[in-house]
Scaffold this active site. Structure first.
Site, PDB file in Angstrom:
ATOM      1  CB  CYS A 258      60.730  27.543 -31.520  1.00 53.59           C
ATOM      2  SG  CYS A 258      62.244  26.913 -30.756  1.00 53.59           S
TER       3      CYS A 258
ATOM      4  CB  SER B 292      70.105  30.246 -13.935  1.00 55.81           C
ATOM      5  OG  SER B 292      69.131  30.989 -14.629  1.00 55.81           O
TER       6      SER B 292
ATOM      7  NE  ARG C 172      65.031  32.217 -17.944  1.00 51.68           N
ATOM      8  CZ  ARG C 172      64.785  30.949 -18.285  1.00 51.68           C
ATOM      9  NH1 ARG C 172      65.095  30.520 -19.491  1.00 51.68           N
ATOM     10  NH2 ARG C 172      64.231  30.123 -17.433  1.00 51.68           N
TER      11      ARG C 172
ATOM     12  CB  CYS D 235      56.815  40.163 -25.755  1.00 46.65           C
ATOM     13  SG  CYS D 235      57.724  41.346 -24.737  1.00 46.65           S
TER      14      CYS D 235
ATOM     15  NE  ARG E 204      69.729  25.230 -12.483  1.00 49.44           N
ATOM     16  CZ  ARG E 204      68.493  25.496 -12.888  1.00 49.44           C
ATOM     17  NH1 ARG E 204      67.471  24.880 -12.325  1.00 49.44           N
ATOM     18  NH2 ARG E 204      68.274  26.369 -13.839  1.00 49.44           N
TER      19      ARG E 204
ATOM     20  CE  LYS F 263      63.792   7.543 -36.635  1.00 50.96           C
ATOM     21  NZ  LYS F 263      63.790   6.774 -37.889  1.00 50.96           N
TER      22      LYS F 263
ATOM     23  CG  ASP G 245      70.511  25.611 -22.958  1.00 52.84           C
ATOM     24  OD1 ASP G 245      69.707  26.016 -22.100  1.00 52.84           O
ATOM     25  OD2 ASP G 245      70.213  24.754 -23.802  1.00 52.84           O
TER      26      ASP G 245
END
EC number: 1.17.99.6
Length: 378
Positions: A96, A138, A140, A246, A56, A296, A133
């Site tokens: 979301c 990472s 980010r 935010c 990572r 599901k 992802d």
């Protein structure tokens, strides 16, 4: 030559609909490595990540002699136009924002593939490795180093143009592109995301206990621990609270990508029909969304908890059917909880009936607690 190629790549990225592109050195992420070690020691990791921390944080373990990393960002919508409203007897759940439209993994991989082809035409011997992802790096950390945005207190990357409503991806390459400059954090003294987190999963600015995060909890397949159930609300997948509060996201709404435009009935579905949905029906309706990746079962469990949240009396027959007929203990146990939350004589009768036939110890315990809850009210 590489400076010119970088500019050509930037120009091409705009032509193919990439909203932001940045370049970073492929050096090891030493600070991130220490944070990840601490996260594991504290038990804060979600378990969905790459298990090997070295992979990572060290690009050289993923590509032979990497020289740079190309980071990309695509902005996604934050508002539902003409969204259907839930009402008594017709309660709705919510996916979301990061699950609206087509699965973002597919969208970003297509963009990265086009960048790969562009580089191969310019440099036939180029080496690369792209990921979105689920890859080792990472997203980010790469985006932060590449100047896409700053790493915010809510653990998201915030861009000046699109706020934190961006999908991220990256490409490791052996091309020595000149790195861009990272951004300074603009969060300042603001702690709105930390204060608003429903489960206090944001331990402090930039540190998340994933085990408490609703976005993580909605994706688990086991029984949801009782302390978190009342915080779920009507969420079926993910949580946007730390983004919606935010200030940097105020007024940020992007409709640049047609494949990301949400279908209202898909992202705000009626709850009760979800309980009896077959695997085939689930895949046909939700299969193109990223929120369907766990299947599901978590969605159905969350729908049951949402009906408990609304104390929707009209859903008692559907919940009773799940309690009596569903072969999955997790669903039966969650249905017992929901029926107990709704309460009343009919709910009490359904729980009694289930108690007579139930064999699973965990379900029996939930039935007893639900009955006790109803009796205390009656």
């Amino acid at each position: 030559m590489y400076r010119q190629l970088k500019q050509e790549l930037i120009d091409y990225s705009k032509d193919i609909g990439i909203d932001k592109i940045g370049f970073a050195a492929a050096d090891p992420f030493l600070e991130l490595k220490q944070r990840l070690i601490q996260q594991q020691e504290l038990g804060y990791a979600s378990g969905f990540e790459e298990k090997d921390i070295n992979k990572r944080t060290n690009p050289a373990l993923l590509l032979d002699q990497p020289r740079s990393i190309i980071a990309i960002a695509l902005a996604y919508p934050s508002k539902l136009d003409g969204a259907p409203k839930g009402k008594k007897g017709e309660r709705r759940g919510l996916f979301c924002r990061a699950s609206w439209g087509e699965d973002y993994h597919i969208i970003l991989r297509k963009k990265l593939h086009l960048l790969e082809q562009f580089l191969q035409e310019k440099l036939p011997d180029v080496q690369f490795k792209s990921m979105v992802d689920t890859g080792e790096l990472s997203d980010r950390a790469v985006a932060e180093r590449a100047g896409i945005g700053w790493s915010a207190k809510n653990c998201a990357i915030i861009t000046p143009e699109f706020g934190s409503y961006v999908y991220l991806g990256e490409m490791l390459t052996n091309v020595p592109f000149e790195p861009d400059r990272p951004m300074e954090s603009q969060c300042g003294t603001c702690t709105k995301c930390i204060d608003a987190c429903p489960t206090s999963a944001l331990v402090q600015g930039g540190q998340l206990n994933s085990q408490r995060c609703i976005a993580y909890l909605t994706q688990t397949k086991d029984v949801l621990p009782e302390p978190f159930r009342k915080h779920l609300g009507n969420r079926l997948y993910g949580c946007d609270t730390c983004q919606t509060v935010c200030p940097e996201n105020k007024g940020k709404h992007t409709l640049r990508h047609e494949e990301m435009i949400p279908e209202n009935e898909q992202v705000k579905p009626l709850l009760e029909p979800l309980l009896s949905m077959s695997n085939k029906e689930f895949k046909e309706r939700f299969g193109r969304m990223s929120g369907s990746w766990r299947g599901k079962k978590p969605i159905q469990r969350n729908a049951i908890i949402a009906l408990a949240h609304f104390k929707e009396v009209s859903s008692l027959p559907a919940l009773a059917n799940a309690l009596h007929e569903d072969p999955r203990p997790v669903i039966r146990e969650t249905a017992a909880y929901a029926i107990g939350q709704i309460g009343g004589r009919e709910a009490e009768a359904q729980l009694h009936e289930a108690l007579l036939r139930e064999k699973e110890e965990a379900v029996i315990e939930e039935l007893k607690k639900a009955l006790q809850s109803i009796r205390s009210v009656l």
